[in-house]
Design a protein around this motif. Structure first.
Motif, PDB file in Angstrom:
ATOM      1  N   ASP A 128       0.810  -1.220   0.000  1.00  0.00           N
ATOM      2  CA  ASP A 128       0.000   0.000   0.000  1.00  0.00           C
ATOM      3  C   ASP A 128       0.837   1.262   0.000  1.00  0.00           C
ATOM      4  N   ALA A 129       2.114   1.153  -0.336  1.00  0.00           N
ATOM      5  CA  ALA A 129       2.994   2.326  -0.367  1.00  0.00           C
ATOM      6  C   ALA A 129       4.018   2.146  -1.466  1.00  0.00           C
ATOM      7  N   ASP A 132       3.302   6.760  -3.128  1.00  0.00           N
ATOM      8  CA  ASP A 132       3.054   7.481  -1.879  1.00  0.00           C
ATOM      9  C   ASP A 132       3.968   6.901  -0.799  1.00  0.00           C
ATOM     10  N   ALA A 134       5.473   8.151   1.642  1.00  0.00           N
ATOM     11  CA  ALA A 134       5.309   8.626   3.018  1.00  0.00           C
ATOM     12  C   ALA A 134       4.265   7.831   3.792  1.00  0.00           C
ATOM     13  N   SER A 135       3.527   6.945   3.106  1.00  0.00           N
ATOM     14  CA  SER A 135       2.482   6.169   3.784  1.00  0.00           C
ATOM     15  C   SER A 135       2.976   4.783   4.206  1.00  0.00           C
ATOM     16  N   ARG A 137       3.919   1.538   6.050  1.00  0.00           N
ATOM     17  CA  ARG A 137       3.317   0.923   7.242  1.00  0.00           C
ATOM     18  C   ARG A 137       4.259  -0.004   7.991  1.00  0.00           C
ATOM     19  N   ARG A 170       8.716   2.772   9.726  1.00  0.00           N
ATOM     20  CA  ARG A 170       8.163   3.842  10.569  1.00  0.00           C
ATOM     21  C   ARG A 170       8.540   3.582  12.026  1.00  0.00           C
ATOM     22  N   LYS A 176       2.419  10.544  11.052  1.00  0.00           N
ATOM     23  CA  LYS A 176       1.858   9.764   9.949  1.00  0.00           C
ATOM     24  C   LYS A 176       2.553  10.005   8.617  1.00  0.00           C
ATOM     25  N   GLY A 177       3.249  11.110   8.478  1.00  0.00           N
ATOM     26  CA  GLY A 177       3.881  11.414   7.201  1.00  0.00           C
ATOM     27  C   GLY A 177       5.317  10.974   7.135  1.00  0.00           C
TER      28      GLY A 177
END
Length: 383
Positions: A128-129, A132, A134-135, A137, A170, A176-177
């Motif tokens: 899912d990244a 993007d 910065a997303s 997980r 992360r 979150k970013g």
């Protein structure tokens, strides 16, 4: 910046000869078996290809961006899979350590990368990244002197062969970013790491990608690149800026190869009593390809020189990657058209290149992401 023209020319001659005598004859074998012969891999190591961008202090050649680009243009004269084998090590896999790593990290890992003993992969993309980034997980939670990593990475180039991963995870769930992302050096043999099956791809057989799953993987805190949390995204973007020029150079090289093959065929193939190279509509395709190729080459070398001069090249690098990759796709399409029916048949080789180069418009930032980077950079500069 070219530091020593004679030394660089000797390197380019060696690479050019290696491509012509060893790699081009092996293209069909690699395409059929999905493997690069071990003897060729060893020759790549002996030639120093795994250490092109590693500092001389750690056993590499420490090429400037302009020098690296010229070498990549030569490497582009054959199947992209060959370049891919060492591409992550000289590029996105190692450059985070080169740019932001501590002295101890550089001393520990870079010498083994320079010899090809250690292949590095860049573990950023997730289910899912991707664009993007910065997303992300994948998490890394602190546990004493270690971080415990959990998550999955997808489409990781050279993961089946990697000795280490430059991992983006992360570390601060509250952020979150991009600010909560940290870059780690992770030993690929760490307990808890499993690899998915090799991806079956449209092209570039011989270049391998797969998922990488991290399940309670313990990573020493000292393996944070640069030793500071929260700087991983910044490191990744710097690495990708450089990588985009590198990819632009490869696109130029492959386009040169395809155009040369198309021109040769056009001069040999006869229709209506003359070589098809004499027909004006075929000439138009050749001319368009040559013009766009010249423009892309100029862009690559200009951006490389600007980077060597210490300028901010984020927008320039995006322009290079965007234009060169799209150009390469157009040259591939025209080459197939010039070959006609022969171009649709695998024996021509052009059909393989047509599939291989499609990836250039996707990885290390899709064309659409490059457009966003360029436009946003323009807005910032104007403001």
């Amino acid at each position: 910046m070219i530091r020593d023209p004679d030394t660089l020319n000797a390197l380019l001659d060696s690479v050019r000869r290696f491509v012509r005598e060893r790699l081009v004859p092996a293209e069909n074998e690699v395409a059929e078996t999905d493997e690069i012969p071990p003897a060729i891999v060893q020759e790549m190591k002996d030639l120093g290809l795994f250490g092109l961008t590693i500092p001389e202090a750690y056993g590499g050649l420490e090429l400037t961006m302009e020098e690296e680009s010229l070498v990549m243009i030569e490497m582009g004269q054959t199947s992209p899979a060959f370049r891919s084998l060492f591409g992550t090590t000289v590029g996105i896999g190692s450059q985070g350590i080169v740019m932001d790593g501590s002295d101890a990290q550089k001393a520990r890992y870079l010498p083994k990368m320079a010899t090809g003993e250690l292949i590095a992969s860049f573990a950023l993309t997730e289910p899912d990244a991707g664009s993007d980034a910065a997303s992300i997980r994948t998490t890394a939670r602190r546990d004493g002197d270690h971080y415990v990593v959990n998550g999955s990475k997808r489409y990781i180039t050279n993961a089946p062969h990697a000795g280490l991963f430059t991992l983006m995870a992360r570390t601060d769930p509250a952020v979150k970013g991009a600010g909560g992302i940290t870059a780690f050096i992770v030993d690929a043999a760490s307990p808890g790491i499993t690899l998915g099956r090799r991806d079956r791809k449209m092209g570039q057989r011989g270049a391998h990608t797969c998922d990488v799953i991290f399940d309670e993987v313990r990573v020493p805190a000292e393996n944070i690149i640069g030793g500071v949390e929260g700087r991983g995204f910044r490191t990744a973007m710097k690495v990708l800026d450089k990588g985009r020029i590198h990819i632009g150079a490869i696109c130029v090289g492959v386009a040169e190869r395809m155009l040369a093959d198309a021109l040769r065929y056009a001069m040999e193939r006869r229709q209506f009593g003359v070589a098809i190279a004499e027909h004006q509509l075929v000439q138009a395709m050749l001319a368009d390809s040559r013009t766009e190729l010249y423009a892309a080459r100029c862009m690559v070398l200009d951006a490389a020189r600007r980077r060597d001069a210490g300028e901010d090249i984020s927008v320039d690098a995006a322009c290079v990657k965007y234009y060169a990759s799209e150009m390469c796709g157009r040259v591939a399409d025209r080459a197939v058209q010039i070959f006609g029916g022969a171009g649709y048949v695998a024996d021509s080789g052009i059909e393989r290149f047509y599939r291989d180069v499609r990836l250039f418009r996707i990885y290390e930032g899709t064309s659409q992401i490059q457009q966003l980077v360029i436009a946003r950079g323009m807005v910032r500069a104007a403001a």
